[in-house]
Design a protein around this motif. Structure first.
Motif, PDB file in Angstrom:
ATOM      1  N   ALA A  80       1.119  -1.496   0.199  1.00  0.00           N
ATOM      2  CA  ALA A  80       0.046  -0.270  -0.131  1.00  0.00           C
ATOM      3  C   ALA A  80       0.305   1.343  -0.413  1.00  0.00           C
ATOM      4  CB  ALA A  80      -0.861  -0.099   1.003  1.00  0.00           C
ATOM      5  N   GLY A  81       1.888   1.315  -0.814  1.00  0.00           N
ATOM      6  CA  GLY A  81       2.789   1.985  -1.293  1.00  0.00           C
ATOM      7  C   GLY A  81       2.222   3.227  -2.136  1.00  0.00           C
ATOM      8  N   GLY A  95       1.292   0.532  -5.382  1.00  0.00           N
ATOM      9  CA  GLY A  95       0.311  -0.087  -4.772  1.00  0.00           C
ATOM     10  C   GLY A  95      -1.188   0.294  -4.473  1.00  0.00           C
ATOM     11  N   VAL A 151       8.271   9.562   1.139  1.00  0.00           N
ATOM     12  CA  VAL A 151       9.218  10.692   0.455  1.00  0.00           C
ATOM     13  C   VAL A 151       9.332  11.168   1.476  1.00  0.00           C
ATOM     14  CG1 VAL A 151       8.772  10.774  -2.009  1.00  0.00           C
ATOM     15  CG2 VAL A 151       7.200  12.397  -0.975  1.00  0.00           C
ATOM     16  N   GLN A 175      11.085  11.274   4.571  1.00  0.00           N
ATOM     17  CA  GLN A 175      10.914  10.054   5.926  1.00  0.00           C
ATOM     18  C   GLN A 175      12.653  10.794   6.493  1.00  0.00           C
ATOM     19  OE1 GLN A 175      11.767   5.532   4.465  1.00  0.00           O
ATOM     20  NE2 GLN A 175       9.956   5.850   5.846  1.00  0.00           N
ATOM     21  N   HIS A 176      13.072  11.597   5.254  1.00  0.00           N
ATOM     22  CA  HIS A 176      14.511  12.332   6.093  1.00  0.00           C
ATOM     23  C   HIS A 176      13.536  13.409   6.888  1.00  0.00           C
ATOM     24  CE1 HIS A 176      12.420  13.973   2.317  1.00  0.00           C
ATOM     25  NE2 HIS A 176      13.154  15.714   2.796  1.00  0.00           N
ATOM     26  N   GLY A 180      -1.863  -7.510   7.505  1.00  0.00           N
ATOM     27  CA  GLY A 180      -0.745  -8.308   7.323  1.00  0.00           C
ATOM     28  C   GLY A 180       0.561  -8.253   6.008  1.00  0.00           C
ATOM     29  N   LEU A 238       5.595  -4.281  -3.735  1.00  0.00           N
ATOM     30  CA  LEU A 238       5.831  -4.055  -2.661  1.00  0.00           C
ATOM     31  C   LEU A 238       6.969  -3.643  -2.562  1.00  0.00           C
ATOM     32  CD1 LEU A 238       5.962  -8.043  -1.482  1.00  0.00           C
ATOM     33  CD2 LEU A 238       3.986  -6.002  -1.122  1.00  0.00           C
ATOM     34  N   SER A 270      10.772  -1.416  -2.165  1.00  0.00           N
ATOM     35  CA  SER A 270      11.980  -0.697  -2.757  1.00  0.00           C
ATOM     36  C   SER A 270      12.560  -1.033  -0.869  1.00  0.00           C
ATOM     37  CB  SER A 270      12.524  -0.276  -3.435  1.00  0.00           C
ATOM     38  OG  SER A 270      12.808   0.295  -3.063  1.00  0.00           O
ATOM     39  N   SER A 291      16.452   4.987   5.982  1.00  0.00           N
ATOM     40  CA  SER A 291      15.540   5.381   5.912  1.00  0.00           C
ATOM     41  C   SER A 291      14.200   4.826   6.799  1.00  0.00           C
ATOM     42  CB  SER A 291      15.163   5.780   3.991  1.00  0.00           C
ATOM     43  OG  SER A 291      15.876   6.552   3.939  1.00  0.00           O
ATOM     44  N   GLU A 348      19.215  14.893   0.706  1.00  0.00           N
ATOM     45  CA  GLU A 348      17.946  15.667   1.174  1.00  0.00           C
ATOM     46  C   GLU A 348      17.860  15.355   2.681  1.00  0.00           C
ATOM     47  OE1 GLU A 348      14.660  13.527  -0.321  1.00  0.00           O
ATOM     48  OE2 GLU A 348      14.890  15.757  -2.349  1.00  0.00           O
ATOM     49  N   ALA A 370      11.335   5.985  -7.741  1.00  0.00           N
ATOM     50  CA  ALA A 370      11.146   6.863  -7.321  1.00  0.00           C
ATOM     51  C   ALA A 370       9.819   6.429  -7.368  1.00  0.00           C
ATOM     52  CB  ALA A 370      11.305   7.876  -9.086  1.00  0.00           C
ATOM     53  N   ALA A 404       7.680   9.251  -8.498  1.00  0.00           N
ATOM     54  CA  ALA A 404       7.732   9.701  -9.839  1.00  0.00           C
ATOM     55  C   ALA A 404       7.070   9.075 -10.848  1.00  0.00           C
ATOM     56  CB  ALA A 404       8.781  10.802 -10.338  1.00  0.00           C
ATOM     57  N   ALA A 456       6.490   6.194  -9.597  1.00  0.00           N
ATOM     58  CA  ALA A 456       5.418   4.703  -9.229  1.00  0.00           C
ATOM     59  C   ALA A 456       4.051   5.286  -9.108  1.00  0.00           C
ATOM     60  CB  ALA A 456       5.928   4.541  -7.105  1.00  0.00           C
TER      61      ALA A 456
HETATM   62  C1  LIG Z   1      13.604   9.599   2.126  1.00  0.00           C
HETATM   63  C2  LIG Z   1      13.849   9.724   0.792  1.00  0.00           C
HETATM   64  C3  LIG Z   1      13.487  10.665  -0.363  1.00  0.00           C
HETATM   65  C4  LIG Z   1      12.570  10.060  -1.058  1.00  0.00           C
HETATM   66  N1  LIG Z   1      11.836  10.899  -2.029  1.00  0.00           N
HETATM   67  C5  LIG Z   1      11.673  10.963  -3.495  1.00  0.00           C
HETATM   68  C6  LIG Z   1      11.645  11.969  -4.252  1.00  0.00           C
HETATM   69  O1  LIG Z   1      11.508  13.335  -3.939  1.00  0.00           O
HETATM   70  N2  LIG Z   1      11.180  11.759  -5.433  1.00  0.00           N
HETATM   71  C7  LIG Z   1      10.406  10.558  -5.660  1.00  0.00           C
HETATM   72  O2  LIG Z   1      10.364  10.406  -6.860  1.00  0.00           O
HETATM   73  N3  LIG Z   1      11.234   9.643  -5.151  1.00  0.00           N
HETATM   74  C8  LIG Z   1      11.743   9.884  -3.731  1.00  0.00           C
HETATM   75  N4  LIG Z   1      11.897   8.573  -3.236  1.00  0.00           N
HETATM   76  C9  LIG Z   1      11.883   7.360  -3.655  1.00  0.00           C
HETATM   77  C10 LIG Z   1      10.385   7.107  -3.382  1.00  0.00           C
HETATM   78  O3  LIG Z   1       9.826   6.583  -2.342  1.00  0.00           O
HETATM   79  C11 LIG Z   1      10.424   5.464  -3.314  1.00  0.00           C
HETATM   80  O4  LIG Z   1      10.143   5.392  -5.321  1.00  0.00           O
HETATM   81  C12 LIG Z   1       8.680   4.889  -3.823  1.00  0.00           C
HETATM   82  O5  LIG Z   1       7.945   4.376  -2.683  1.00  0.00           O
HETATM   83  C13 LIG Z   1       8.133   3.167  -4.165  1.00  0.00           C
HETATM   84  O6  LIG Z   1       7.487   3.410  -4.392  1.00  0.00           O
HETATM   85  P1  LIG Z   1       5.806   1.724  -4.343  1.00  0.00           P
HETATM   86  O7  LIG Z   1       4.988   2.107  -4.265  1.00  0.00           O
HETATM   87  O8  LIG Z   1       6.948   1.422  -5.494  1.00  0.00           O
HETATM   88  O9  LIG Z   1       7.101   1.189  -2.515  1.00  0.00           O
HETATM   89  P2  LIG Z   1       7.153   1.777  -1.003  1.00  0.00           P
HETATM   90  O10 LIG Z   1       6.640   3.338  -1.029  1.00  0.00           O
HETATM   91  O11 LIG Z   1       7.645   0.966  -0.844  1.00  0.00           O
HETATM   92  O12 LIG Z   1       5.749   0.977  -0.829  1.00  0.00           O
HETATM   93  C14 LIG Z   1       5.618  -0.799  -0.439  1.00  0.00           C
HETATM   94  C15 LIG Z   1       4.441  -1.087   0.516  1.00  0.00           C
HETATM   95  O13 LIG Z   1       4.576  -2.043   0.750  1.00  0.00           O
HETATM   96  C16 LIG Z   1       4.467  -2.724   2.099  1.00  0.00           C
HETATM   97  N5  LIG Z   1       5.070  -4.064   1.841  1.00  0.00           N
HETATM   98  C17 LIG Z   1       6.554  -4.494   1.953  1.00  0.00           C
HETATM   99  N6  LIG Z   1       6.826  -5.400   2.776  1.00  0.00           N
HETATM  100  C18 LIG Z   1       5.587  -6.317   2.319  1.00  0.00           C
HETATM  101  C19 LIG Z   1       5.287  -7.711   1.981  1.00  0.00           C
HETATM  102  N7  LIG Z   1       5.432  -8.839   2.700  1.00  0.00           N
HETATM  103  N8  LIG Z   1       3.400  -7.648   2.381  1.00  0.00           N
HETATM  104  C20 LIG Z   1       2.488  -6.589   2.548  1.00  0.00           C
HETATM  105  N9  LIG Z   1       3.141  -5.469   2.238  1.00  0.00           N
HETATM  106  C21 LIG Z   1       4.484  -4.962   2.331  1.00  0.00           C
HETATM  107  C22 LIG Z   1       5.847  -1.320   2.671  1.00  0.00           C
HETATM  108  O14 LIG Z   1       4.550  -1.661   3.845  1.00  0.00           O
HETATM  109  C23 LIG Z   1       4.586  -0.321   1.726  1.00  0.00           C
HETATM  110  O15 LIG Z   1       3.637  -0.092   2.183  1.00  0.00           O
HETATM  111  C24 LIG Z   1      12.292   8.661  -1.575  1.00  0.00           C
HETATM  112  C25 LIG Z   1      12.813   8.030  -0.926  1.00  0.00           C
HETATM  113  C26 LIG Z   1      13.140   8.260   0.100  1.00  0.00           C
HETATM  114  C27 LIG Z   1      13.493   7.078   1.784  1.00  0.00           C
END
Ligand SMILES: Cc1cc2nc3c(=O)[nH]c(=O)nc-3n(C[C@H](O)[C@H](O)[C@H](O)COP(=O)(O)OP(=O)(O)OC[C@H]3O[C@@H](n4cnc5c(N)ncnc54)[C@H](O)[C@@H]3O)c2cc1C
Length: 358
Positions: A19-20, A23, A49, A51-52, A79, A108, A110, A126, A154, A274, A276, A278
């Protein structure tokens, strides 16, 4: 949360893992054509984004899932997914329950590549931003941030501006390698103004660093262990190999989006991890699932880059203009206007999810 839509057994079932940003967008878009269930350990969307900012003292970066999911009739299973059976089309969660799907969306995300966080209460990432904040509240000392990419920059600037700690930034390469010379120069100026000591070209191990606190931001690794265990094809970069529709090339019943997927578009090539990328890959995967399940044609991902936005503390920033393939142009916006743009971009991510929820 169960609605009449979900209980309608005639509707195809979609399970979304994670649920990022990716998702949630996938779940909300797929809900147009299916009964959708999101598997996520928490009942909140965490703004990764920020977390810092959390590490530097921002009280909260989370938003409850229920108001986002309820309007579209999406169910939440609290879960962790622990395994995927692609032959039976089921997902098992850590409470032992088995969830059947017609289509699966793998999102899921990274995590930080590198040392496990919290070693002796000294090394953080982070993902452990909440613990970092508590540790930094214990009183000033020296913090070393490792990683010269956007996240490291950042984090270092935020900690220098918001905490009383002495901050150093260490990187194996050059600071801001994805930026133009002009963009990198601005980053150096701000690091200097905030008193952040910069060490470039030196590879360090956490135990060798002379600091009270280490924040490890070296790089990200895709969370694709479950996919690999299930036999999905994972590329050399550790991400799920997908076609232009965001379907796994080895298992077309499984879509992947966000950091876990090696998504690509004709104009931009393979997309970097990113927020951007996702959001649009999640939305496209969800729309394609809905289209496929209702007999319509799914559409290829269309994506191009425009800018990279960095916060440099709350009062400064950098907007780096890039070409469609993310290569930096010699055009930047800096200072307070850039900080304001960055803040609006970050706000727009949650707005995009809210908009999809309507
Ligand atoms: C400090 C920081 C600053 C950032 N700044 C930027 C920015 O300015 N611009 C930008 O474009 N990107 C930025 N990023 C990168 C960006 O946060 C990630 O690329 C983005 O969150 C990816 O989205 P996602 O939905 O793929 O994954 P995530 O956001 O990682 O979400 C994954 C989800 O899966 C869940 N999960 C994990 N394992 C399981 C499991 N086994 N079962 C069920 N759920 C699970 C997690 O709890 C989470 O909710 C930054 C990252 C960080 C750490």
């Amino acid at each position: 949360m169960h609605t009449s839509k979900q209980n309608d057994s005639s509707r195809p079932r979609v399970v979304v893992l994670g649920a990022g940003y990716a998702g949630l967008m996938a779940a909300l878009r797929a809900a147009a054509g299916a009964a959708v269930t999101v598997v996520s350990p928490t009942s909140e969307l965490t703004e990764r984004v920020r977390q810092h900012e959390l590490a530097a003292g921002r009280p909260s970066i989370s938003h409850p899932l229920a108001p986002l999911l309820a309007p579209r009739g999406v169910a939440h299973v609290p879960g962790r997914a622990t395994s995927i059976d692609t032959a039976r089309r089921t997902v098992t969660t850590d409470d032992g329950r088995v969830h059947a799907y017609d289509r699966l969306v793998y999102a899921l995300g990274s995590r930080t590549r590198g040392p496990a966080g919290d070693r002796d209460g000294r090394v953080f990432t982070s993902e452990t931003a909440e613990s970092t904040r508590k540790r930094l509240a214990d009183g000033p000392g020296k913090v070393v941030v490792v990683g010269g990419g956007a996240t490291g920059i950042e984090t270092a600037t935020e900690l220098a501006e918001r905490t009383g700690w002495a901050v150093e930034l260490h990187t194996a390469g050059t600071v801001g390698p994805s930026l133009s010379a002009r963009g990198r120069a601005h980053v150096r100026t701000v690091l200097d103004r905030l008193g952040v000591g910069l060490t470039e070209g030196v590879t360090v191990a956490p135990d060798d660093i002379d600091a009270d606190v280490v924040v490890w931001n070296a790089s990200l690794v895709a969370a694709t262990e479950l996919a690999a265990d299930a036999g999905l094809r994972v590329g050399p970069d550790g991400r799920i190999v997908v076609d232009e529709l965001l379907r796994s090339v080895s298992h077309p019943d499984v879509y992947a989006a966000g950091d876990a997927a090696a998504a690509w578009s004709a104009g931009a090539g393979t997309l970097r991890m990113a927020c951007a990328t996702a959001l649009p890959t999640g939305a496209r995967a969800g729309r394609n699932v809905a289209a496929e399940l209702s007999g319509r044609d799914p559409a290829p991902l269309q994506f191009r880059y425009w800018v990279q936005c960095l916060s440099l503390g709350r009062d400064d920033g950098l907007v780096q203009v890039v070409g469609r393939d993310d290569s930096p142009r010699d055009v930047v916006l800096t200072g307070r206007p850039a900080a304001a743009v960055k803040e609006q971009v970050v706000r727009s991510t949650v707005r995009a999810v809210r908009w999809a929820a309507r």
